[in-house]
Design an enzyme around this catalytic site. Sequence first.
Site, PDB file in Angstrom:
ATOM      1  N   LYS A 138       0.846  -1.204   0.000  1.00  0.00           N
ATOM      2  CA  LYS A 138       0.000   0.000   0.000  1.00  0.00           C
ATOM      3  C   LYS A 138       0.880   1.252   0.000  1.00  0.00           C
ATOM      4  CE  LYS A 138      -3.787  -2.571   1.939  1.00  0.00           C
ATOM      5  NZ  LYS A 138      -4.557  -3.043   3.092  1.00  0.00           N
ATOM      6  N   GLN A 142      -5.076  -2.081   9.133  1.00  0.00           N
ATOM      7  CA  GLN A 142      -4.836  -3.385   8.514  1.00  0.00           C
ATOM      8  C   GLN A 142      -5.407  -4.503   9.393  1.00  0.00           C
ATOM      9  OE1 GLN A 142      -3.362  -3.813   5.394  1.00  0.00           O
ATOM     10  NE2 GLN A 142      -4.030  -5.919   5.664  1.00  0.00           N
ATOM     11  N   ASP A 164     -11.391   1.831   3.069  1.00  0.00           N
ATOM     12  CA  ASP A 164     -11.580   0.386   2.873  1.00  0.00           C
ATOM     13  C   ASP A 164     -13.059   0.057   2.625  1.00  0.00           C
ATOM     14  OD1 ASP A 164      -9.270  -1.137   2.833  1.00  0.00           O
ATOM     15  OD2 ASP A 164      -9.053  -1.155   5.014  1.00  0.00           O
TER      16      ASP A 164
END
Length: 283
Positions: free
Chosen positions: A52, A96, A119
């Site tokens: 990322k 995460q 997300d």
Amino acid sequence: MYRLIDGKEVSNYIKSKVREEITALGEKGIKSTLAVIIVGDDPASRVYVNNKKRACEATGIVSREYALPEETSEAELLALINELNDDKEVNGILCQLPLPRHIDEKKVIDAISPEKDVDVFSEINVGKMWVGDYDVASCTPKGVIELLDYYGIPLEGKNCVIIGRSNIVGKPMASLLLEKNATVTICHSRTDDLSFFTRNADVIVAAVGRKRFVTADMVKEGAVVVDVGINRDDNGKLCGDVDFENVKDKCSYITPVPGGCGPMTIAVLMKNTLAVTKKQNNV
Ligand code: NAP
């Protein structure tokens, strides 16, 4: 003869488009910043976070990493998220997953402001997707749609079968395929006679998490097969949910693993970070 869907090519294309827009925003004095939180030292999570960060570099998005020790308490993590929610310099926030067991993932997801939830895990953003009124879409499913669009694969009226009903892949995949006017079936571990559904599918999206689960006898001649799965085979090699070697010759299009859906998830994450930045700056 099947055609391979090249996720690297499509993801690079998307990232180059994001980069153009990030550069244009920069000329107006607007910066885009993604805060990435990682708790503990799970090696797979570290790889994802590094990927990322690399994608941020490639697109001109500023990445800020918050690497917290495994023993971080839930309260400490929530406090950091609150701080980032209030930080005007931060446009997108992601934490995460998976998190260490002592931290409630749902509480963490709920704590991230929906305006910064790149997300697209928050209930508000998931709901917005389902009603078709959204700025950001779930990364992996949207990545699948981007792949199919790039190759001009029609979805309208097509019989699309998703294997898997998770909140991050299967369910939002259904929403995006419906939006494309596909006829959608979601199968799962309690589905009776799974092959009945897959053998009639024009498009199969496999998101099961079981290596080489979709076999040639489950696939119709000429089908499009999208493999979301990321598994390791007995030799530790990456493989998907589809028995690629035996399925490919029945397909019109198929995604490989690696190099199919994987790079797309991060490309869409960049797209989402750009989208929230624009929204927050009324661009
Ligand atoms: P998940 O939460 O474990 O969901 C798996 C789904 O598969 C569940 O709905 C489960 O059904 C279903 N399933 C399991 N066994 C089955 C069977 N025998 N027959 C039919 N359905 C079955 O997994 P996920 O998070 O959706 O991820 C799926 C795969 O995609 C994993 O390999 C993951 O690593 C990969 N993934 C890749 C990306 C990417 O960037 N490419 C992103 C996310 C995930 P039940 O609901 O009935 O249990």
